[in-house]
Design a protein around this motif. Structure first.
Motif, short mmCIF file in Angstrom:
data_model
loop_
_atom_site.label_atom_id
_atom_site.label_comp_id
_atom_site.label_asym_id
_atom_site.label_seq_id
_atom_site.Cartn_x
_atom_site.Cartn_y
_atom_site.Cartn_z
N LYS A 14 5.66 -2.63 7.25
CA LYS A 14 5.91 -3.66 6.23
C LYS A 14 4.73 -3.75 5.26
O LYS A 14 4.93 -3.87 4.05
CB LYS A 14 6.16 -5.00 6.90
CG LYS A 14 6.51 -6.09 5.91
CD LYS A 14 6.95 -7.36 6.58
CE LYS A 14 7.33 -8.38 5.51
NZ LYS A 14 7.91 -9.58 6.05
N ILE A 62 1.61 -11.41 -0.92
CA ILE A 62 1.84 -10.37 0.10
C ILE A 62 0.91 -10.59 1.29
O ILE A 62 1.35 -10.55 2.45
CB ILE A 62 1.64 -8.96 -0.50
CG1 ILE A 62 2.77 -8.63 -1.45
CG2 ILE A 62 1.53 -7.91 0.59
CD1 ILE A 62 2.55 -7.37 -2.27
N GLU A 85 5.11 -3.08 1.25
CA GLU A 85 4.78 -4.10 0.25
C GLU A 85 3.67 -3.63 -0.69
O GLU A 85 3.74 -3.84 -1.90
CB GLU A 85 4.39 -5.42 0.93
CG GLU A 85 5.51 -6.09 1.69
CD GLU A 85 6.68 -6.50 0.81
OE1 GLU A 85 6.45 -6.96 -0.33
OE2 GLU A 85 7.83 -6.36 1.26
#
Length: 174
Positions: A116, A47, A120
């Motif tokens: 985002k 990530i 995540e």
């Protein structure tokens, strides 16, 4: 008579105190450092790498746009004296529009990036919470806490490494 009641009350308090102490010794508590899980686990590192790559792409695009805007400003300043008043005003309006568009683009990219990132991390947090609950039940923990807000804990109650291992196994190949 009053003295014997006092003795009975004190004896009862001692017995109850010993019962509570013996029960308290059996309670297992665990601590998990979520930030460390993100940093050490393969899914967390993936990530972070994806977010870094996306951030660099956005930054490069914004830098390109800033350079174009700077070049336009310099050209406007250089040629301002030889331009007609209408042409100069037109170029100044064009410059202001591009500057405003750049600011809006920066804000949009920032919001996209933060969104985002949050999305995540929330996905990862959900899996970590599931693992923590399973681990807690399996190993008989009465309480599993996040390290956030914990001022001190003995290293023996830290479950972070176990969670990292379980997370790596669970998320392998995803």
């Amino acid at each position: 008579m009053r003295q014997s009641k006092s003795v009975y009350i004190v004896a009862l308090m001692i017995v109850l105190g010993l019962a509570v102490c013996s029960q308290a010794a059996e309670i297992k508590i665990g601590i998990i450092d979520f930030q460390e899980v993100v940093e050490k686990s393969q899914p967390g590192q993936k990530i972070e790498a994806e977010l870094k790559k996306e951030g660099e792409r956005m930054e490069a695009e914004l830098t390109k746009d800033k350079d174009e805007l700077t070049a336009l400003k310099e050209k406007l300043e250089r040629e301002a004296m030889v331009m007609s008043r209408e042409a100069r005003e037109e170029k100044e309006i064009e410059f202001r529009v591009k500057a405003r568009n750049l600011q809006e683009k920066e804000k949009q990219y920032r919001n996209q990036f933060v969104g985002k990132q949050r999305q995540e991390i929330d996905k990862l947090r959900t899996v970590v919470l599931e693992i923590a609950q399973e681990l807690g039940k399996k190993e008989g923990f009465a309480l599993v806490l996040s390290k956030v807000g914990v001022l001190y804990h003995d290293a023996s109650v830290d479950l972070t490494d176990k969670v990292v291992q379980l997370l790596n196994k669970r998320m392998a190949g995803k």
